[in-house]
Enzyme design. Structure first.
Site, PDB file in Angstrom:
ATOM      1  N   ASP A  77     -16.604   8.471  -2.086  1.00 56.45           N
ATOM      2  CA  ASP A  77     -15.307   8.308  -1.417  1.00 56.45           C
ATOM      3  C   ASP A  77     -14.923   9.677  -0.867  1.00 56.45           C
ATOM      4  OD1 ASP A  77     -12.803   7.410  -0.595  1.00 56.45           O
ATOM      5  OD2 ASP A  77     -11.958   7.281  -2.612  1.00 56.45           O
TER       6      ASP A  77
ATOM      7  N   CYS B 255     -16.063   3.025   0.275  1.00 58.27           N
ATOM      8  CA  CYS B 255     -14.937   2.138   0.601  1.00 58.27           C
ATOM      9  C   CYS B 255     -14.486   2.292   2.047  1.00 58.27           C
ATOM     10  CB  CYS B 255     -13.774   2.392  -0.353  1.00 58.27           C
ATOM     11  SG  CYS B 255     -13.265   4.120  -0.417  1.00 58.27           S
TER      12      CYS B 255
ATOM     13  N   HIS C 218      -7.085   0.665  -6.641  1.00 56.10           N
ATOM     14  CA  HIS C 218      -7.417  -0.059  -5.398  1.00 56.10           C
ATOM     15  C   HIS C 218      -8.212  -1.323  -5.773  1.00 56.10           C
ATOM     16  CE1 HIS C 218      -7.668  -0.765  -1.270  1.00 56.10           C
ATOM     17  NE2 HIS C 218      -8.505   0.171  -0.870  1.00 56.10           N
TER      18      HIS C 218
ATOM     19  N   ARG D   1     -14.020  -7.227   2.278  1.00 52.90           N
ATOM     20  CA  ARG D   1     -12.601  -7.057   1.943  1.00 52.90           C
ATOM     21  C   ARG D   1     -11.836  -8.333   2.267  1.00 52.90           C
ATOM     22  NH1 ARG D   1     -10.099  -2.363   1.779  1.00 52.90           N
ATOM     23  NH2 ARG D   1      -8.640  -3.557   0.537  1.00 52.90           N
TER      24      ARG D   1
ATOM     25  N   GLN E  44     -10.176  -3.531  -3.192  1.00 55.30           N
ATOM     26  CA  GLN E  44     -11.412  -2.885  -2.719  1.00 55.30           C
ATOM     27  C   GLN E  44     -12.549  -3.148  -3.697  1.00 55.30           C
ATOM     28  OE1 GLN E  44     -12.147  -0.790   0.171  1.00 55.30           O
ATOM     29  NE2 GLN E  44     -14.166  -1.271  -0.604  1.00 55.30           N
TER      30      GLN E  44
ATOM     31  N   ARG F 158       0.872  -1.186   0.000  1.00 55.46           N
ATOM     32  CA  ARG F 158       0.000   0.000   0.000  1.00 55.46           C
ATOM     33  C   ARG F 158       0.903   1.228   0.000  1.00 55.46           C
ATOM     34  NH1 ARG F 158      -5.087   2.278   3.227  1.00 55.46           N
ATOM     35  NH2 ARG F 158      -6.000   0.784   1.802  1.00 55.46           N
TER      36      ARG F 158
HETATM   37  N1  NVA Z   1      -9.397   7.465  -2.215  1.00 53.17           N
HETATM   38  C1  NVA Z   1      -9.089   7.059  -0.852  1.00 53.17           C
HETATM   39  C2  NVA Z   1      -9.412   5.618  -0.684  1.00 53.17           C
HETATM   40  C3  NVA Z   1      -9.191   5.100   0.722  1.00 53.17           C
HETATM   41  C4  NVA Z   1      -9.517   3.644   0.870  1.00 53.17           C
HETATM   42  C5  NVA Z   1      -7.634   7.329  -0.574  1.00 53.17           C
HETATM   43  O1  NVA Z   1      -6.788   6.999  -1.423  1.00 53.17           O
HETATM   44  O2  NVA Z   1      -7.318   7.864   0.485  1.00 53.17           O
HETATM   45  N1   CP Z   2     -11.043   0.885   2.229  1.00 48.61           N
HETATM   46  C1   CP Z   2      -9.781   0.822   2.650  1.00 48.61           C
HETATM   47  O1   CP Z   2      -8.843   0.565   1.892  1.00 48.61           O
HETATM   48  O2   CP Z   2      -9.642   1.056   3.976  1.00 48.61           O
HETATM   49  P1   CP Z   2      -8.267   1.238   4.748  1.00 48.61           P
HETATM   50  O3   CP Z   2      -7.645   2.525   4.270  1.00 48.61           O
HETATM   51  O4   CP Z   2      -8.652   1.290   6.208  1.00 48.61           O
HETATM   52  O5   CP Z   2      -7.380   0.067   4.441  1.00 48.61           O
END
Ligand code: NVA
Ligand code: CP
Length: 313
Positions: free
Chosen positions: A231, A272, A135, A300, A138, A108
Protein backbone atom coordinates in the site's frame (compact mmCIF):
# COMPACT_ATOMS: atom_id res chain seq x y z
CA UNK A 1 -26.80 -16.25 2.85
CA UNK A 2 -26.19 -15.79 6.55
CA UNK A 3 -29.34 -14.15 7.97
CA UNK A 4 -27.18 -12.80 10.82
CA UNK A 5 -26.11 -9.97 8.53
CA UNK A 6 -29.57 -8.48 7.93
CA UNK A 7 -29.84 -4.95 9.36
CA UNK A 8 -26.19 -4.95 10.42
CA UNK A 9 -23.45 -2.35 9.90
CA UNK A 10 -19.92 -3.14 8.75
CA UNK A 11 -17.58 -0.83 10.66
CA UNK A 12 -14.48 -3.00 10.89
CA UNK A 13 -13.39 -6.45 9.77
CA UNK A 14 -13.69 -7.87 13.27
CA UNK A 15 -17.47 -7.24 13.05
CA UNK A 16 -17.68 -10.17 10.63
CA UNK A 17 -17.33 -13.78 11.72
CA UNK A 18 -15.60 -16.38 9.57
CA UNK A 19 -19.02 -17.77 8.51
CA UNK A 20 -20.29 -14.28 7.63
CA UNK A 21 -17.21 -13.52 5.51
CA UNK A 22 -17.67 -16.91 3.82
CA UNK A 23 -21.31 -16.13 2.97
CA UNK A 24 -20.42 -12.65 1.68
CA UNK A 25 -17.71 -14.08 -0.58
CA UNK A 26 -20.09 -16.72 -1.92
CA UNK A 27 -22.65 -14.02 -2.70
CA UNK A 28 -19.98 -11.78 -4.26
CA UNK A 29 -18.91 -14.58 -6.64
CA UNK A 30 -22.59 -15.08 -7.50
CA UNK A 31 -23.29 -11.37 -8.21
CA UNK A 32 -20.13 -11.21 -10.34
CA UNK A 33 -21.43 -14.17 -12.39
CA UNK A 34 -24.84 -12.46 -12.70
CA UNK A 35 -23.18 -9.26 -13.91
CA UNK A 36 -21.08 -11.17 -16.47
CA UNK A 37 -24.27 -12.86 -17.77
CA UNK A 38 -25.91 -9.45 -18.17
CA UNK A 39 -28.66 -10.32 -15.71
CA UNK A 40 -30.58 -7.22 -14.63
CA UNK A 41 -31.96 -7.28 -11.11
CA UNK A 42 -33.57 -4.46 -9.16
CA UNK A 43 -33.14 -5.60 -5.59
CA UNK A 44 -32.61 -2.07 -4.18
CA UNK A 45 -35.59 -0.54 -5.98
CA UNK A 46 -37.14 2.17 -3.78
CA UNK A 47 -34.08 2.29 -1.51
CA UNK A 48 -31.65 5.14 -0.87
CA UNK A 49 -28.00 5.21 0.17
CA UNK A 50 -26.19 8.26 1.66
CA UNK A 51 -22.49 8.31 0.78
CA UNK A 52 -20.47 10.67 3.00
CA UNK A 53 -16.90 11.49 1.95
CA UNK A 54 -14.37 13.41 4.07
CA UNK A 55 -11.50 12.02 1.95
CA UNK A 56 -11.26 11.54 -1.83
CA UNK A 57 -12.01 8.23 -3.54
CA UNK A 58 -12.17 6.63 -6.98
CA UNK A 59 -12.86 2.93 -6.40
CA UNK A 60 -14.93 3.06 -3.23
CA UNK A 61 -17.26 5.77 -4.48
CA UNK A 62 -17.61 4.18 -7.92
CA UNK A 63 -18.19 0.72 -6.42
CA UNK A 64 -20.87 1.78 -3.92
CA UNK A 65 -22.59 4.12 -6.34
CA UNK A 66 -22.74 1.78 -9.33
CA UNK A 67 -23.54 -1.31 -7.23
CA UNK A 68 -26.48 0.45 -5.59
CA UNK A 69 -27.74 2.10 -8.80
CA UNK A 70 -27.49 -1.12 -10.87
CA UNK A 71 -29.95 -2.71 -8.45
CA UNK A 72 -32.42 0.15 -8.89
CA UNK A 73 -31.48 2.08 -5.73
CA UNK A 74 -30.71 5.80 -5.48
CA UNK A 75 -27.26 6.67 -4.06
CA UNK A 76 -26.64 10.26 -2.93
CA UNK A 77 -23.06 11.60 -2.78
CA UNK A 78 -22.48 13.95 0.18
CA UNK A 79 -18.97 15.42 0.31
CA UNK A 80 -17.63 17.10 3.46
CA UNK A 81 -17.94 20.46 1.67
CA UNK A 82 -21.67 19.98 1.11
CA UNK A 83 -22.84 18.91 4.55
CA UNK A 84 -22.37 20.11 8.12
CA UNK A 85 -21.03 16.86 9.57
CA UNK A 86 -19.06 17.52 12.73
CA UNK A 87 -18.58 21.27 12.47
CA UNK A 88 -21.94 23.02 12.11
CA UNK A 89 -23.91 20.01 13.29
CA UNK A 90 -22.88 17.18 15.57
CA UNK A 91 -22.31 13.75 14.07
CA UNK A 92 -25.15 12.43 16.26
CA UNK A 93 -27.63 14.96 14.83
CA UNK A 94 -26.56 14.39 11.22
CA UNK A 95 -26.84 10.63 11.79
CA UNK A 96 -30.38 10.92 13.17
CA UNK A 97 -31.50 13.05 10.21
CA UNK A 98 -29.90 10.78 7.59
CA UNK A 99 -31.34 7.73 9.33
CA UNK A 100 -34.84 9.17 8.78
CA UNK A 101 -34.23 9.66 5.07
CA UNK A 102 -31.94 6.85 3.92
CA UNK A 103 -31.99 3.07 4.10
CA UNK A 104 -28.22 2.92 4.60
CA UNK A 105 -25.15 5.15 4.97
CA UNK A 106 -21.57 4.70 3.80
CA UNK A 107 -18.81 6.80 5.28
CA UNK A 108 -15.23 7.47 4.20
CA UNK A 109 -13.16 9.69 6.45
CA UNK A 110 -10.67 10.09 9.21
CA UNK A 111 -11.84 8.96 12.66
CA UNK A 112 -13.18 5.47 13.31
CA UNK A 113 -15.30 7.11 16.06
CA UNK A 114 -17.25 9.01 13.36
CA UNK A 115 -18.39 5.89 11.51
CA UNK A 116 -19.22 4.28 14.85
CA UNK A 117 -21.30 7.31 15.92
CA UNK A 118 -23.13 7.26 12.58
CA UNK A 119 -24.05 3.62 13.19
CA UNK A 120 -25.06 4.24 16.79
CA UNK A 121 -27.32 7.22 16.05
CA UNK A 122 -28.74 6.64 12.56
CA UNK A 123 -30.57 3.35 13.18
CA UNK A 124 -29.71 2.10 9.67
CA UNK A 125 -26.82 -0.07 8.40
CA UNK A 126 -23.59 1.94 8.09
CA UNK A 127 -20.65 0.82 5.94
CA UNK A 128 -17.07 1.88 6.59
CA UNK A 129 -15.64 2.92 3.23
CA UNK A 130 -12.22 3.60 4.86
CA UNK A 131 -11.14 5.33 8.03
CA UNK A 132 -7.65 5.92 9.42
CA UNK A 133 -8.05 2.60 11.22
CA UNK A 134 -9.94 0.24 8.93
CA UNK A 135 -10.93 -0.55 5.33
CA UNK A 136 -13.16 -3.62 5.60
CA UNK A 137 -14.86 -3.42 2.19
CA UNK A 138 -11.41 -3.40 0.56
CA UNK A 139 -10.40 -6.56 2.38
CA UNK A 140 -13.57 -8.36 1.26
CA UNK A 141 -12.50 -7.60 -2.33
CA UNK A 142 -8.95 -8.74 -1.56
CA UNK A 143 -10.18 -12.06 -0.19
CA UNK A 144 -12.43 -12.56 -3.21
CA UNK A 145 -9.50 -11.86 -5.57
CA UNK A 146 -7.24 -14.30 -3.74
CA UNK A 147 -9.96 -16.92 -3.80
CA UNK A 148 -10.27 -16.47 -7.58
CA UNK A 149 -6.49 -16.89 -7.89
CA UNK A 150 -6.06 -19.84 -5.53
CA UNK A 151 -9.47 -21.53 -5.30
CA UNK A 152 -9.18 -21.56 -1.53
CA UNK A 153 -7.86 -19.24 1.20
CA UNK A 154 -7.24 -21.55 4.14
CA UNK A 155 -3.60 -22.52 4.60
CA UNK A 156 -2.23 -19.91 2.17
CA UNK A 157 0.34 -17.25 3.08
CA UNK A 158 -0.26 -13.54 2.52
CA UNK A 159 2.66 -11.14 3.11
CA UNK A 160 2.16 -7.40 3.56
CA UNK A 161 5.25 -5.23 3.02
CA UNK A 162 5.34 -1.58 4.06
CA UNK A 163 3.42 0.53 6.56
CA UNK A 164 2.47 -2.26 8.95
CA UNK A 165 0.23 -0.11 11.13
CA UNK A 166 -1.96 1.51 8.49
CA UNK A 167 -5.64 0.83 7.79
CA UNK A 168 -4.88 -1.82 5.15
CA UNK A 169 -2.39 -3.82 7.15
CA UNK A 170 -4.62 -3.59 10.21
CA UNK A 171 -7.70 -4.83 8.34
CA UNK A 172 -5.90 -7.55 6.35
CA UNK A 173 -4.50 -8.86 9.62
CA UNK A 174 -8.03 -9.57 10.87
CA UNK A 175 -9.40 -10.82 7.54
CA UNK A 176 -6.52 -13.22 6.96
CA UNK A 177 -6.78 -14.66 10.47
CA UNK A 178 -10.55 -15.14 10.17
CA UNK A 179 -10.11 -17.06 6.91
CA UNK A 180 -7.33 -19.31 8.21
CA UNK A 181 -4.53 -17.68 6.24
CA UNK A 182 -1.03 -17.14 7.53
CA UNK A 183 -0.39 -13.39 7.57
CA UNK A 184 3.10 -11.92 7.65
CA UNK A 185 3.90 -8.23 8.04
CA UNK A 186 7.35 -7.06 6.90
CA UNK A 187 7.87 -3.53 8.18
CA UNK A 188 10.36 -1.33 10.01
CA UNK A 189 9.78 -1.49 13.76
CA UNK A 190 8.31 2.03 14.14
CA UNK A 191 5.57 0.91 11.72
CA UNK A 192 4.62 -2.32 13.46
CA UNK A 193 0.91 -2.63 14.32
CA UNK A 194 -0.23 -1.90 17.88
CA UNK A 195 0.45 -4.73 20.33
CA UNK A 196 -3.25 -4.98 21.36
CA UNK A 197 -4.32 -5.47 17.75
CA UNK A 198 -1.63 -8.08 17.19
CA UNK A 199 -2.72 -9.96 20.32
CA UNK A 200 -6.38 -9.86 19.22
CA UNK A 201 -5.48 -11.26 15.78
CA UNK A 202 -3.14 -13.89 17.19
CA UNK A 203 -6.08 -15.26 19.18
CA UNK A 204 -8.24 -15.48 16.05
CA UNK A 205 -5.33 -16.99 14.09
CA UNK A 206 -4.79 -19.66 16.69
CA UNK A 207 -8.53 -20.54 16.74
CA UNK A 208 -8.37 -20.87 12.95
CA UNK A 209 -5.19 -22.99 13.09
CA UNK A 210 -2.90 -20.41 11.53
CA UNK A 211 -0.39 -17.76 12.61
CA UNK A 212 0.49 -14.08 12.43
CA UNK A 213 4.12 -13.02 12.06
CA UNK A 214 5.50 -9.48 12.33
CA UNK A 215 9.12 -8.99 11.30
CA UNK A 216 11.62 -6.45 10.02
CA UNK A 217 13.28 -9.15 7.88
CA UNK A 218 11.87 -8.77 4.38
CA UNK A 219 13.61 -11.73 2.75
CA UNK A 220 12.55 -14.14 5.51
CA UNK A 221 9.01 -12.72 5.37
CA UNK A 222 8.45 -13.22 1.66
CA UNK A 223 9.97 -16.69 1.32
CA UNK A 224 7.22 -19.13 0.34
CA UNK A 225 4.57 -16.39 0.01
CA UNK A 226 1.44 -17.14 -1.99
CA UNK A 227 0.67 -13.42 -2.30
CA UNK A 228 2.50 -10.15 -1.71
CA UNK A 229 0.52 -7.02 -0.83
CA UNK A 230 1.57 -3.44 -0.42
CA UNK A 231 0.00 0.00 0.00
CA UNK A 232 1.11 3.62 -0.22
CA UNK A 233 3.82 4.76 2.19
CA UNK A 234 1.83 7.78 3.36
CA UNK A 235 -1.90 7.28 3.71
CA UNK A 236 -4.48 10.03 3.18
CA UNK A 237 -4.01 12.63 5.90
CA UNK A 238 -0.33 11.68 6.44
CA UNK A 239 1.14 13.40 3.40
CA UNK A 240 3.60 15.48 5.47
CA UNK A 241 5.24 12.25 6.67
CA UNK A 242 6.09 11.06 3.16
CA UNK A 243 9.76 12.10 3.23
CA UNK A 244 10.39 10.23 6.48
CA UNK A 245 8.44 7.21 5.27
CA UNK A 246 10.45 7.05 2.04
CA UNK A 247 13.61 6.74 4.09
CA UNK A 248 12.39 3.90 6.29
CA UNK A 249 10.22 2.08 3.77
CA UNK A 250 12.50 2.01 0.71
CA UNK A 251 13.95 -1.40 1.77
CA UNK A 252 10.36 -2.78 1.80
CA UNK A 253 9.55 -1.86 -1.80
CA UNK A 254 8.04 -4.75 -3.78
CA UNK A 255 10.19 -5.11 -6.90
CA UNK A 256 11.15 -7.93 -9.25
CA UNK A 257 13.90 -9.15 -6.88
CA UNK A 258 11.43 -9.41 -3.98
CA UNK A 259 8.97 -11.34 -6.16
CA UNK A 260 11.84 -13.72 -7.05
CA UNK A 261 12.74 -14.09 -3.35
CA UNK A 262 9.35 -15.69 -2.69
CA UNK A 263 10.56 -18.76 -4.62
CA UNK A 264 6.97 -19.13 -5.81
CA UNK A 265 6.48 -18.48 -9.54
CA UNK A 266 2.70 -18.24 -9.07
CA UNK A 267 2.89 -15.75 -6.20
CA UNK A 268 0.16 -13.13 -6.72
CA UNK A 269 0.69 -9.37 -6.29
CA UNK A 270 -2.08 -7.22 -4.80
CA UNK A 271 -2.41 -3.48 -4.03
CA UNK A 272 -5.57 -1.74 -2.87
CA UNK A 273 -4.75 1.22 -5.19
CA UNK A 274 -4.16 4.05 -5.79
CA UNK A 275 -0.48 3.10 -6.18
CA UNK A 276 2.58 5.31 -6.36
CA UNK A 277 4.49 3.34 -8.97
CA UNK A 278 8.24 3.46 -8.33
CA UNK A 279 7.72 3.87 -4.58
CA UNK A 280 6.03 0.97 -2.77
CA UNK A 281 5.97 -1.13 -5.98
CA UNK A 282 7.86 -1.05 -9.25
CA UNK A 283 6.10 -0.64 -12.59
CA UNK A 284 7.42 -4.09 -13.59
CA UNK A 285 5.62 -5.81 -10.73
CA UNK A 286 2.31 -3.95 -10.77
CA UNK A 287 2.06 -4.23 -14.57
CA UNK A 288 3.53 -7.74 -14.62
CA UNK A 289 1.84 -11.14 -15.10
CA UNK A 290 1.56 -11.88 -11.35
CA UNK A 291 -0.36 -8.69 -10.61
CA UNK A 292 -4.10 -9.05 -9.97
CA UNK A 293 -4.75 -5.40 -9.11
CA UNK A 294 -7.37 -4.74 -11.79
CA UNK A 295 -9.44 -7.80 -10.83
CA UNK A 296 -9.02 -6.64 -7.24
CA UNK A 297 -10.36 -3.17 -8.10
CA UNK A 298 -13.32 -4.65 -10.01
CA UNK A 299 -14.09 -6.95 -7.10
CA UNK A 300 -14.68 -3.91 -4.88
CA UNK A 301 -18.00 -3.56 -6.66
CA UNK A 302 -19.10 -7.19 -6.40
CA UNK A 303 -18.19 -7.51 -2.72
CA UNK A 304 -19.81 -4.19 -1.83
CA UNK A 305 -22.96 -5.22 -3.70
CA UNK A 306 -22.96 -8.50 -1.78
CA UNK A 307 -22.53 -6.68 1.54
CA UNK A 308 -25.45 -4.34 0.80
CA UNK A 309 -27.66 -7.21 -0.41
CA UNK A 310 -26.94 -9.20 2.74
CA UNK A 311 -27.54 -6.32 5.12
CA UNK A 312 -30.44 -4.54 3.40
CA UNK A 313 -32.76 -7.26 2.11
N1 NVA B 1 -3.77 3.36 3.28
C1 NVA B 1 -4.39 4.07 2.17
C2 NVA B 1 -5.45 3.22 1.56
C3 NVA B 1 -6.11 3.84 0.35
C4 NVA B 1 -7.18 2.97 -0.24
C5 NVA B 1 -4.95 5.38 2.67
O1 NVA B 1 -5.61 5.38 3.72
O2 NVA B 1 -4.75 6.40 2.02
N1 CP C 1 -8.82 1.23 -2.70
C1 CP C 1 -9.57 2.31 -2.49
O1 CP C 1 -10.22 2.46 -1.45
O2 CP C 1 -9.55 3.19 -3.51
P1 CP C 1 -10.19 4.65 -3.49
O3 CP C 1 -9.39 5.48 -2.51
O4 CP C 1 -10.06 5.15 -4.91
O5 CP C 1 -11.62 4.55 -3.05
Amino acid sequence: MSSTLKGRSCLMMADLSTAEIRSLLDLAHEVKRQKRMGLVTQRFQGKTLAMIFEKPSTRTRAAFETAFAEEGGHPVFLSKDDIQLGYKESIEDTARVLGRMFDAIMFRGFAQSTVEALAQWSGVPVYNGLTDMAHPTQVLADLMTLEEAWGTLRGKTLVFCGDGRNNMSHTLMVGAARMGMKFVIAAPEPLFPAEDDVEFCRQIASQEGTELIITTDLSAAVRGADALYTDVWASMGEETLLHLRQQILQPYQINEAVLQMTGNPSCVFLHCLPAVKGQEVTVGVIEGPQSRVWDQAENRKHTIKALMLATLL
